[in-house]
Design a protein around this motif. Sequence first.
Motif, mmCIF file in Angstrom:
data_model
loop_
_atom_site.group_PDB
_atom_site.id
_atom_site.type_symbol
_atom_site.label_atom_id
_atom_site.label_comp_id
_atom_site.label_asym_id
_atom_site.label_seq_id
_atom_site.Cartn_x
_atom_site.Cartn_y
_atom_site.Cartn_z
ATOM 1 N N LEU A 237 37.418 -8.852 -35.881
ATOM 2 C CA LEU A 237 36.186 -9.011 -35.112
ATOM 3 C C LEU A 237 34.984 -9.135 -36.038
ATOM 4 C CD1 LEU A 237 36.740 -6.305 -32.321
ATOM 5 C CD2 LEU A 237 37.357 -8.728 -32.283
ATOM 6 N N SER A 238 35.253 -9.435 -37.313
ATOM 7 C CA SER A 238 34.183 -9.455 -38.315
ATOM 8 C C SER A 238 33.301 -10.690 -38.203
ATOM 9 C CB SER A 238 34.792 -9.402 -39.720
ATOM 10 O OG SER A 238 35.447 -10.637 -40.030
ATOM 11 N N GLY A 239 33.839 -11.758 -37.641
ATOM 12 C CA GLY A 239 33.093 -13.012 -37.619
ATOM 13 C C GLY A 239 33.152 -13.753 -38.938
ATOM 14 N N VAL A 240 33.940 -13.233 -39.889
ATOM 15 C CA VAL A 240 34.077 -13.868 -41.204
ATOM 16 C C VAL A 240 35.562 -14.057 -41.493
ATOM 17 C CG1 VAL A 240 33.430 -13.788 -43.643
ATOM 18 C CG2 VAL A 240 32.005 -12.615 -41.946
ATOM 19 N N PRO A 241 36.174 -15.127 -40.982
ATOM 20 C CA PRO A 241 37.605 -15.355 -41.231
ATOM 21 C C PRO A 241 37.897 -15.456 -42.725
ATOM 22 C CG PRO A 241 36.763 -16.825 -39.534
ATOM 23 C CD PRO A 241 35.565 -16.179 -40.167
ATOM 24 N N GLN A 242 39.075 -14.974 -43.103
ATOM 25 C CA GLN A 242 39.488 -14.995 -44.507
ATOM 26 C C GLN A 242 40.505 -16.107 -44.738
ATOM 27 O OE1 GLN A 242 38.005 -12.187 -46.645
ATOM 28 N NE2 GLN A 242 36.779 -12.687 -44.836
ATOM 29 N N ALA A 243 40.469 -16.683 -45.919
ATOM 30 C CA ALA A 243 41.400 -17.767 -46.249
ATOM 31 C C ALA A 243 42.833 -17.269 -46.195
ATOM 32 C CB ALA A 243 41.079 -18.333 -47.625
ATOM 33 N N GLU A 244 43.047 -16.037 -46.631
ATOM 34 C CA GLU A 244 44.379 -15.443 -46.559
ATOM 35 C C GLU A 244 44.258 -13.931 -46.549
ATOM 36 O OE1 GLU A 244 46.735 -16.479 -49.929
ATOM 37 O OE2 GLU A 244 45.173 -16.018 -51.383
ATOM 38 N N VAL A 254 42.040 -13.303 -31.133
ATOM 39 C CA VAL A 254 41.186 -12.705 -30.118
ATOM 40 C C VAL A 254 39.814 -13.361 -30.209
ATOM 41 C CG1 VAL A 254 40.449 -10.835 -31.655
ATOM 42 C CG2 VAL A 254 40.274 -10.537 -29.178
ATOM 43 N N ALA A 255 39.209 -13.649 -29.059
ATOM 44 C CA ALA A 255 37.921 -14.339 -29.051
ATOM 45 C C ALA A 255 36.793 -13.429 -29.522
ATOM 46 C CB ALA A 255 37.621 -14.870 -27.650
ATOM 47 N N GLY A 257 35.301 -8.880 -29.272
ATOM 48 C CA GLY A 257 35.563 -7.528 -28.815
ATOM 49 C C GLY A 257 35.486 -7.393 -27.309
ATOM 50 N N ALA A 258 34.599 -8.176 -26.675
ATOM 51 C CA ALA A 258 34.475 -8.101 -25.221
ATOM 52 C C ALA A 258 35.754 -8.567 -24.540
ATOM 53 C CB ALA A 258 33.296 -8.936 -24.748
ATOM 54 N N HIS A 259 36.448 -9.557 -25.139
ATOM 55 C CA HIS A 259 37.674 -10.056 -24.546
ATOM 56 C C HIS A 259 38.801 -9.022 -24.613
ATOM 57 C CE1 HIS A 259 35.639 -13.940 -24.728
ATOM 58 N NE2 HIS A 259 36.580 -14.399 -23.911
ATOM 59 N N LEU A 260 38.658 -8.022 -25.470
ATOM 60 C CA LEU A 260 39.675 -6.982 -25.537
ATOM 61 C C LEU A 260 39.584 -6.032 -24.356
ATOM 62 C CD1 LEU A 260 39.396 -5.954 -29.294
ATOM 63 C CD2 LEU A 260 41.034 -7.533 -28.274
ATOM 64 N N MET A 261 38.399 -5.965 -23.761
ATOM 65 C CA MET A 261 38.179 -5.010 -22.688
ATOM 66 C C MET A 261 38.960 -5.413 -21.455
ATOM 67 S SD MET A 261 35.974 -2.777 -23.897
ATOM 68 C CE MET A 261 35.175 -1.984 -22.496
ATOM 69 N N ARG A 262 39.549 -4.411 -20.794
ATOM 70 C CA ARG A 262 40.201 -4.644 -19.526
ATOM 71 C C ARG A 262 39.402 -3.947 -18.436
ATOM 72 N NH1 ARG A 262 46.350 -3.061 -20.767
ATOM 73 N NH2 ARG A 262 45.385 -1.039 -20.497
ATOM 74 N N GLU A 263 39.589 -4.386 -17.234
ATOM 75 C CA GLU A 263 38.871 -3.785 -16.122
ATOM 76 C C GLU A 263 39.127 -2.288 -16.088
ATOM 77 O OE1 GLU A 263 39.489 -4.707 -11.656
ATOM 78 O OE2 GLU A 263 38.414 -6.376 -12.569
ATOM 79 N N ALA A 264 38.048 -1.525 -15.872
ATOM 80 C CA ALA A 264 38.138 -0.065 -15.848
ATOM 81 C C ALA A 264 38.767 0.463 -17.124
ATOM 82 C CB ALA A 264 38.925 0.418 -14.638
#
Length: 267
Positions: A237-244, A254-255, A257-264
């Motif tokens: 979730l850093s926003g800085v992808p690594q080459a390897e 994962v898109a 941190g918000a996409h990790l959240m589930r309802e309730a």
Amino acid sequence: MSLIERVSRATVCLYLAPHGLHGVLRRAGHPVPDSAFHLPIANPDASWQVALAALRGWLEQHNEKTLPLAVSLASRWCAMLVVPWSGALLDRSSAQRFLHSQFAAVYGDGARAWRLAADDAPYGKPRLACGIDAALLQGVQDAAAAHGRRCLSIEPIVGPAWRSIAGGKPAGSKPAAFALVEAGRLLLATTSSGRITALHSQSCAIAWGDELDSAWRRWNLRTPQLDAIGQVALLDLSGVPQAEVPERFVPIAVASGAHLMREAAWA
């Protein structure tokens, strides 16, 4: 673990981090297409006060609907401990005294001003506990209430991260460990029986890929059982992808941190 917990059919899931507010609308447990957003935050000191002000600003601009919120907070603002079992945990008032004593022993007397919560582990088992600055927690609640919204949950991002990794998998196929990378922060965790059993958290550089293996080896000096773990799930979730990244770490898409959240959401 969530410091607030309720259920809703439509929820705005938010991930509040030092340098950005991520959000997505979930309905019936699934993200609504094209509902995701990202609000950058200029915050060189990674202050939660600055991030909270950004959250207030977003709520001010999006007050046409009063859907409830599920909020996850960046790891740097959430102190985590796996605390030993104690009979004091069976009573709410004595549980708070016990948790405060555990956190104060590690983080100092300042921890006594934090709001603390622990997960609901089986009787006699250690529990995963979280401490959040009471002013931050209250600020999130007040910001939501000022715009007619309820906070269904407020929790550290590690909770949604683990549920995202383990969700729907049979017990035997859940990973034995995972790594969570955020901007400037690296968290490593081991798991067993569907629960987080140990944690290691540290700061990290922009080139965090170079630090993963060394962080794992340093943790291994204190946690020898890591030798038996061959693969570690990796959430970035850093926003800085690594080459390897080191071979033992297996990235999971994962898109945000918000996409990790589930309802309730709660843990």
